[in-house]
Design a protein around this motif. Structure first.
Motif, PDB file in Angstrom:
ATOM      1  N   VAL A 440       9.998  45.805 147.612  1.00  0.00           N
ATOM      2  CA  VAL A 440      10.627  46.281 146.568  1.00  0.00           C
ATOM      3  C   VAL A 440      10.815  45.468 145.295  1.00  0.00           C
ATOM      4  O   VAL A 440      10.593  45.963 144.290  1.00  0.00           O
ATOM      5  CB  VAL A 440      11.803  47.019 147.083  1.00  0.00           C
ATOM      6  CG1 VAL A 440      12.746  47.680 145.941  1.00  0.00           C
ATOM      7  CG2 VAL A 440      12.101  48.119 148.126  1.00  0.00           C
ATOM      8  N   ALA A 441      11.287  44.403 145.784  1.00  0.00           N
ATOM      9  CA  ALA A 441      11.566  43.371 144.739  1.00  0.00           C
ATOM     10  C   ALA A 441      10.333  43.048 143.949  1.00  0.00           C
ATOM     11  O   ALA A 441      10.159  42.999 142.735  1.00  0.00           O
ATOM     12  CB  ALA A 441      12.229  42.172 145.358  1.00  0.00           C
ATOM     13  N   ARG A 442       9.186  42.692 144.758  1.00  0.00           N
ATOM     14  CA  ARG A 442       7.776  42.335 144.158  1.00  0.00           C
ATOM     15  C   ARG A 442       7.408  43.374 143.257  1.00  0.00           C
ATOM     16  O   ARG A 442       6.876  43.117 142.219  1.00  0.00           O
ATOM     17  CB  ARG A 442       6.780  42.055 145.145  1.00  0.00           C
ATOM     18  CG  ARG A 442       7.070  40.792 146.203  1.00  0.00           C
ATOM     19  CD  ARG A 442       6.056  40.576 147.070  1.00  0.00           C
ATOM     20  NE  ARG A 442       4.657  40.479 146.539  1.00  0.00           N
ATOM     21  CZ  ARG A 442       3.549  39.886 146.843  1.00  0.00           C
ATOM     22  NH1 ARG A 442       3.509  39.471 147.968  1.00  0.00           N
ATOM     23  NH2 ARG A 442       2.331  39.842 146.173  1.00  0.00           N
ATOM     24  N   LYS A 443       7.464  44.723 143.766  1.00  0.00           N
ATOM     25  CA  LYS A 443       6.855  45.775 142.698  1.00  0.00           C
ATOM     26  C   LYS A 443       7.943  45.982 141.480  1.00  0.00           C
ATOM     27  O   LYS A 443       7.266  45.963 140.234  1.00  0.00           O
ATOM     28  CB  LYS A 443       7.119  46.937 143.563  1.00  0.00           C
ATOM     29  CG  LYS A 443       6.654  48.346 142.631  1.00  0.00           C
ATOM     30  CD  LYS A 443       6.525  49.634 143.528  1.00  0.00           C
ATOM     31  CE  LYS A 443       6.040  50.844 142.687  1.00  0.00           C
ATOM     32  NZ  LYS A 443       6.046  51.908 143.384  1.00  0.00           N
ATOM     33  N   LYS A 444       9.171  45.560 141.678  1.00  0.00           N
ATOM     34  CA  LYS A 444      10.018  45.714 140.540  1.00  0.00           C
ATOM     35  C   LYS A 444      10.033  44.607 139.495  1.00  0.00           C
ATOM     36  O   LYS A 444      10.295  44.622 138.316  1.00  0.00           O
ATOM     37  CB  LYS A 444      11.536  45.949 140.925  1.00  0.00           C
ATOM     38  CG  LYS A 444      12.578  45.869 139.704  1.00  0.00           C
ATOM     39  CD  LYS A 444      13.946  46.101 140.713  1.00  0.00           C
ATOM     40  CE  LYS A 444      14.874  46.264 139.583  1.00  0.00           C
ATOM     41  NZ  LYS A 444      16.285  46.477 140.200  1.00  0.00           N
ATOM     42  N   TRP A 445       9.932  43.367 140.097  1.00  0.00           N
ATOM     43  CA  TRP A 445      10.011  42.055 139.453  1.00  0.00           C
ATOM     44  C   TRP A 445       8.375  41.602 138.951  1.00  0.00           C
ATOM     45  O   TRP A 445       8.314  41.010 137.582  1.00  0.00           O
ATOM     46  CB  TRP A 445      10.282  40.918 140.206  1.00  0.00           C
ATOM     47  CG  TRP A 445      11.962  41.142 140.496  1.00  0.00           C
ATOM     48  CD1 TRP A 445      12.628  42.100 139.996  1.00  0.00           C
ATOM     49  CD2 TRP A 445      12.639  40.369 141.431  1.00  0.00           C
ATOM     50  NE1 TRP A 445      14.020  42.037 140.236  1.00  0.00           N
ATOM     51  CE2 TRP A 445      13.967  40.989 141.220  1.00  0.00           C
ATOM     52  CE3 TRP A 445      12.248  39.429 142.171  1.00  0.00           C
ATOM     53  CZ2 TRP A 445      14.991  40.330 142.184  1.00  0.00           C
ATOM     54  CZ3 TRP A 445      13.437  39.062 143.038  1.00  0.00           C
ATOM     55  CH2 TRP A 445      14.800  39.337 143.018  1.00  0.00           C
ATOM     56  N   THR A 446       7.399  42.095 139.245  1.00  0.00           N
ATOM     57  CA  THR A 446       6.236  41.519 139.202  1.00  0.00           C
ATOM     58  C   THR A 446       5.154  42.595 138.581  1.00  0.00           C
ATOM     59  O   THR A 446       4.118  42.170 137.765  1.00  0.00           O
ATOM     60  CB  THR A 446       5.263  40.811 140.365  1.00  0.00           C
ATOM     61  OG1 THR A 446       5.193  41.862 141.198  1.00  0.00           O
ATOM     62  CG2 THR A 446       6.231  39.847 140.859  1.00  0.00           C
ATOM     63  N   GLY A 447       5.503  43.961 138.626  1.00  0.00           N
ATOM     64  CA  GLY A 447       4.688  44.735 138.022  1.00  0.00           C
ATOM     65  C   GLY A 447       3.561  45.285 138.986  1.00  0.00           C
ATOM     66  O   GLY A 447       2.593  46.078 138.764  1.00  0.00           O
ATOM     67  N   GLU A 448       3.494  44.837 140.224  1.00  0.00           N
ATOM     68  CA  GLU A 448       2.563  44.946 141.029  1.00  0.00           C
ATOM     69  C   GLU A 448       2.707  46.620 141.672  1.00  0.00           C
ATOM     70  O   GLU A 448       3.804  46.908 141.859  1.00  0.00           O
ATOM     71  CB  GLU A 448       2.576  44.236 142.417  1.00  0.00           C
ATOM     72  CG  GLU A 448       2.461  42.874 142.149  1.00  0.00           C
ATOM     73  CD  GLU A 448       2.501  41.720 143.537  1.00  0.00           C
ATOM     74  OE1 GLU A 448       2.156  40.680 143.413  1.00  0.00           O
ATOM     75  OE2 GLU A 448       3.108  42.298 144.240  1.00  0.00           O
ATOM     76  N   ASN A 449       1.676  47.318 142.140  1.00  0.00           N
ATOM     77  CA  ASN A 449       1.494  48.431 142.434  1.00  0.00           C
ATOM     78  C   ASN A 449       1.738  48.580 143.996  1.00  0.00           C
ATOM     79  O   ASN A 449       1.397  47.459 144.601  1.00  0.00           O
ATOM     80  CB  ASN A 449       0.288  49.106 142.030  1.00  0.00           C
ATOM     81  CG  ASN A 449       0.268  49.390 140.730  1.00  0.00           C
ATOM     82  OD1 ASN A 449       1.375  49.762 139.919  1.00  0.00           O
ATOM     83  ND2 ASN A 449      -0.793  49.421 140.078  1.00  0.00           N
TER      84      ASN A 449
END
Length: 449
Positions: A440-449
């Motif tokens: 969840v954090a990676r998607k939110k903070w890095t813009g990854e899908n």
């Protein structure tokens, strides 16, 4: 006491059973899990029981009360209609097996993975909310005077002392402590009995029905919102990050049933405060596990592995606190750190991977508590294999932590949130890369899908 053999336990339990009017004990088996206390299942006649005991006398030294008081609290909760176990006897010094008590065994599993996959999780959530309200209804005079009442400011000061003792170098924990100091609510006008550890892992369930509430060693009087919030921490929702109430459902459903049973309204702001407070508390609790291990209080492998799971709580804490940052800082993306490619001779991490993979071939040779320890050992090797000091640019940063505690650095500062995001991502990807909140954090903070 920590070196007590199974034969010695059986001898001591025989004395306990005789005193309680039970048949002699047999089929003693060590149960898995338990972050601090040991649990042993045994039979006496046709009935099954569980012995709960401390792994060493050192573990009881700094605790607010002993097992005799814990047993009395469980008895009071049981009498109040809580789905608590029935305590049948406390250990006495002459039993020769240390500190603890014996409970009648309850059906069901404490395994969060199994519970969270049961049908009708909503019904189970309602039962949990009902039981928590009943715990909070236990009157003060029904439990021993030794059960403490929490002073919120004193509790924060104690956590700050633990932080300094552990090095005072974790900026995200410092951020949480400073926020707590600035936002501590007034004392609850009517303190209630708190279970203190009401969460998945301490609840038993079978076929979608709550069958037991375990581990009452942290009971105290205080704000009901503390108990409500603790089980809703992301770390206790396990693989059901998407269900914020105990991993079972929505906060709205949880609060509605609790409010109906308790006859009070849940204050959302107090709930958020305690969600942050208990996240800081458990982060520091994880750190202290390494101290216990180093000092020899408990040399179980699980202690050092839990200490490396501090990063789970720091990730959760930053996701809670970033609401305080300006929108421009919250919308700033960061990069995910990558480990450099390996060449030449095998690295320490690759040696750890080789052992990890070999252990996977002998899994079937372990059973009972040894199987649990086997899984912990593989987790430890996984942490070692992923270690990359260069990927943690600012995580253990005592100067930054001191500036945060002094109020000289805040989430209003340009770039601080991004710096902390990068640091915690780098750390948790090494410690616990499968932690559900990380995706969840990676998607939110890095813009990854």
């Amino acid at each position: 006491m920590g070196d007590t053999s199974p034969d010695q336990l059986i001898e001591g339990l025989a004395r306990v059973c005789a005193r309680a009017g039970l048949s002699p004990p047999s089929n003693l088996t060590r149960l898995t899990g338990g972050a601090t206390m040991e649990s042993w299942r045994f039979e006496a006649g046709e009935d099954a029981f569980v012995l709960r005991r401390a792994p060493s006398l050192e573990f009881m030294k700094d605790r607010p009360f002993g097992h005799d008081v814990e047993a009395a609290v469980i008895r009071a909760a049981y009498a109040g209609g809580v789905t608590a176990p029935e305590v049948v006897a406390e250990l006495e010094p002459e039993d020769g097996i240390g500190s603890g008590f014996v409970m009648r065994a309850l059906p069901g599993t404490p395994n969060p993975k199994l519970i969270l996959e049961m049908d009708d999780s909503g019904a189970l959530l309602k039962q949990a909310a009902r039981d928590l309200a009943r715990i909070h209804a236990v009157p003060r005079d029904a439990v021993p005077e030794a059960v403490p009442a929490m002073d919120y400011r004193a509790a924060i000061a104690e956590l700050r002392a633990q932080f300094e003792e552990a090095g005072g170098d974790r900026p995200i924990i410092a951020l949480g402590l400073k926020w707590m100091e600035d936002n501590c609510p007034p004392q609850a006008p009517e303190p209630v009995l708190n279970h203190g550890d009401y969460r998945m892992g301490n609840l038993l369930a079978e076929a979608g029905k709550l069958t037991g509430v375990l581990d009452w060693e942290l009971a105290h009087f205080g704000d009901r919102h503390e108990d409500l919030a603790f089980g809703c921490m992301a770390v206790w929702r396990f693989h059901r990050y998407d269900r914020p109430a105990l991993g079972l459902g929505s906060l709205e459903d949880y609060f509605a049933v609790y409010e109906a049973e308790a006859g009070v309204r849940v204050d959302r702001e107090r709930f958020r405060y305690w969600l942050i407070h208990r996240t800081v508390w458990w982060a520091l609790g994880c750190l202290r596990m390494a101290k216990f291990w180093r000092e020899g209080q408990d040399r179980m492998l699980e202690r050092v592995v839990i200490s490396r799971r501090t990063s789970e709580n720091e990730l959760d804490l930053l996701m809670l606190l970033e609401e305080e940052a300006p929108e421009a800082e919250r919308s700033r993306t960061v990069a995910v750190p990558e480990a450099p490619p390996q060449v030449g001779e095998a690295t320490d991490g690759e040696l750890a991977i080789a052992i990890y993979e070999w252990l996977g071939t002998v899994k079937d040779r372990f059973s009972g508590h040894d199987k649990f320890q086997y899984a912990v050992a593989r987790n430890a090797l996984g942490m070692i294999s992923r270690y990359n000091a260069a990927a943690i640019p600012a995580f253990e940063n005592a100067p930054l932590a001191r500036r945060i505690m002094a109020g000289e650095a805040t989430l209003q500062d340009e770039g601080l949130l991004a710096e902390l995001r990068e640091a915690i991502l780098a750390t948790i990807m090494q410690d616990v890369p499968k932690y559900p909140a990380l995706a969840v954090a990676r998607k939110k903070w890095t813009g990854e899908n």
